[in-house]
Design an enzyme around this catalytic site. Structure first.
Site, PDB file in Angstrom:
ATOM      1  N   ASP A 158       0.722  -1.377  -0.116  1.00 44.81           N
ATOM      2  CA  ASP A 158      -0.078  -0.114  -0.095  1.00 44.81           C
ATOM      3  C   ASP A 158       0.869   1.228  -0.005  1.00 44.81           C
ATOM      4  OD1 ASP A 158      -2.267  -1.578   0.243  1.00 44.81           O
ATOM      5  OD2 ASP A 158      -2.040  -1.556   2.576  1.00 44.81           O
ATOM      6  N   HIS A 177      -5.437  -3.684   5.311  1.00 43.63           N
ATOM      7  CA  HIS A 177      -4.855  -3.924   4.241  1.00 43.63           C
ATOM      8  C   HIS A 177      -5.811  -4.579   3.080  1.00 43.63           C
ATOM      9  CE1 HIS A 177      -1.565  -4.913   1.090  1.00 43.63           C
ATOM     10  NE2 HIS A 177      -2.030  -6.316   1.279  1.00 43.63           N
TER      11      HIS A 177
END
Length: 336
Positions: free
Chosen positions: A168, A195
Site C-alpha cells: 500500500d 490492508h
C-alpha cells in the site's frame, strides 16, 4: 520510509547472518520474493517450502553467487516443514491462492484461512522465537488467525508478528508521483488502517500536496491506492494478481525487520500489528508506522493529525476492521 528501505534493502555491507524461511515459495509471490531474499546480503540461510516445486526453485536460486545457502523443502520428505522452520529467525507466509476477477480479499478467506492456520501451527512448534511476516490475504483476518494460533500454543509474542502492508505504501508513493510529476523514490505517504479496500487509508493531508490536490484528484488517488490490486487483476485478464510488486514489498519489509534485528537505528515502517491505538474500541490490530529493533516492534506510532475527510475514512475503516479481525479469531476458535 520507502526511500530509507529502498537504500538499505540490498546493501553489500554484511551486518549479521540470518536464517529466513519462505512458506509458499513456489507461488506467484513466493518465487520472486525468494529471489529478492537470495540477493539480500543479510540472509545467509534461505529455506523454501511449498507443497511442490520448492527444491527446484532452490536449485535455480542456488546458482546465484551471493553469500548464502538455499534449500527447498516439501511435505513429501520426512519433517519437510519442520526442517524448513527449525531455528529460523524470520518466516514469511505468502502461501495461499491469488485473487481472481471479482474476488475481494474477504472472498479468499475460506481457502487461505486454513492454509495460514496450519502453517502458523507449524511455526509455533518449530520456530517459536521467529518473527512472522504474513502476506497471505486477507491480511486483516490472517494476522489475527496467526496470533490466535500462537496464543493457543503459548508462544505468542506481539512484537514479532507483522501483517505486510508495504505494498500500500509503495503504491501510494508511485501513484502520487504520477499525479504531481515527481520522483516516486522521494515520495512518502503514510498509509494506515488495514490492508483491504476501504480499510486502507492514505493520509494525503500529511503530504506536502495535501492542499494542492483538488477533490477529484484526491478521490481518484485514494481509490487507486485502495483498489490497486484490482487494477492488476484486470490488466492480467484474470490470470494473476499483484505478485511481483507484492514480492518487492515483502522483501523490503523483511529487510527492514532484519535491519532492526541487526541494531540499525531509526528503522520505521508501517505494518499491521497488535496495536494499542484503538484497542479500547475493540480493534486489536491496526496498521501504522512502527519502529523496529532487535526484538521486533520497539514502538507503535500514532497516526498523527488527519483531515476531517480522513476522520470519516478512519471511522469506516474501524467498522470493517473489527469485523475482519473477529472473523479471523472466530475461525481458529471454531476449528477446535
Amino acid at each position: 520510509m520507502l526511500s530509507r528501505i529502498s537504500r538499505r534493502a540490498f546493501s553489500s555491507t554484511r551486518i549479521n547472518p540470518y536464517k529466513v524461511t519462505v512458506l509458499g515459495a513456489n507461488g506467484g509471490i513466493g518465487q520472486p520474493l525468494s529471489l529478492l531474499l537470495k540477493l539480500n546480503q543479510k540472509v545467509t540461510d534461505l529455506r523454501l517450502y511449498d507443497l511442490r516445486g520448492a527444491p527446484g526453485v532452490a536449485s535455480d536460486l542456488s546458482h546465484i553467487p551471493t553469500n548464502s545457502t538455499v534449500k527447498g523443502f516439501t511435505p513429501e520428505e520426512a519433517d519437510g516443514l519442520k526442517n524448513a522452520l527449525k531455528d529460523t529467525d524470520l518466516v514469511l507466509i505468502p502461501a495461499g491462492v491469488p485473487r481472481k476477477p471479482g474476488m475481494t480479499r474477504d472472498d479468499l478467506f475460506a481457502i487461505n484461512a486454513g492454509i495460514v492456520r496450519d502453517l502458523a501451527t507449524a511455526a509455533a512448534e518449530s520456530a517459536p522465537n521467529a518473527a512472522i511476516l504474513v502476506i497471505s490475504n486477507p491480511v486483516n483476518s490472517t494476522v489475527p488467525i496467526v496470533a490466535e494460533v500462537l496464543q493457543k500454543k503459548g508462544v505468542y509474542n506481539p512484537k514479532k508478528l507483522f501483517g505486510v502492508t508495504t505494498l500500500d505504501s509503495i503504491r501510494a508513493s508511485r501513484f502520487i508521483s504520477e499525479v504531481v510529476g515527481t520522483d516516486p523514490t522521494q515520495e512518502k505517504v503514510n498509509v494506515v488502517g488495514g490492508h483491504s479496500g476501504i480499510t486502507i487509508i492514505p493520509l494525503l493531508s500529511q503530504t506536502k500536496y495535501g492542499d494542492k490536490l483538488d477533490k477529484d484528484q484526491k478521490d481518484a488517488l485514494i481509490k487507486r491506492i485502495q483498489f490497486g490490486g484490482d487494477e492488476v487483476v484486470k490488466a492480467k485478464n484474470g490470470a494473476g494478481s499483484a505478485t511481483l510488486s507484492m514480492a518487492q514489498a515483502g522483501a523490503l519489509f523483511a529487510n527492514a525487520v532484519l535491519s532492526g534485528f541487526a541494531g540499525e537505528q531509526n528503522v520505521v515502517e508501517p505494518s499491521f500489528v497488535d496495536s494499542p491505538l484503538y484497542k479500547g474500541e475493540g480493534i486489536e490490530f491496526f496498521a501504522s508506522p512502527v519502529t523496529l529493533g532487535k526484538e521486533g516492534v520497539v514502538k507503535i506510532h500514532p497516526i498523527g493529525t488527519i483531515s476531517a475527510e480522513e476522520e470519516e475514512m478512519l471511522a469506516t475503516c474501524k467498522e470493517t476492521l473489527k469485523k475482519n479481525i473477529e472473523k479471523g479469531i472466530n475461525f481458529v476458535k471454531s476449528s477446535n
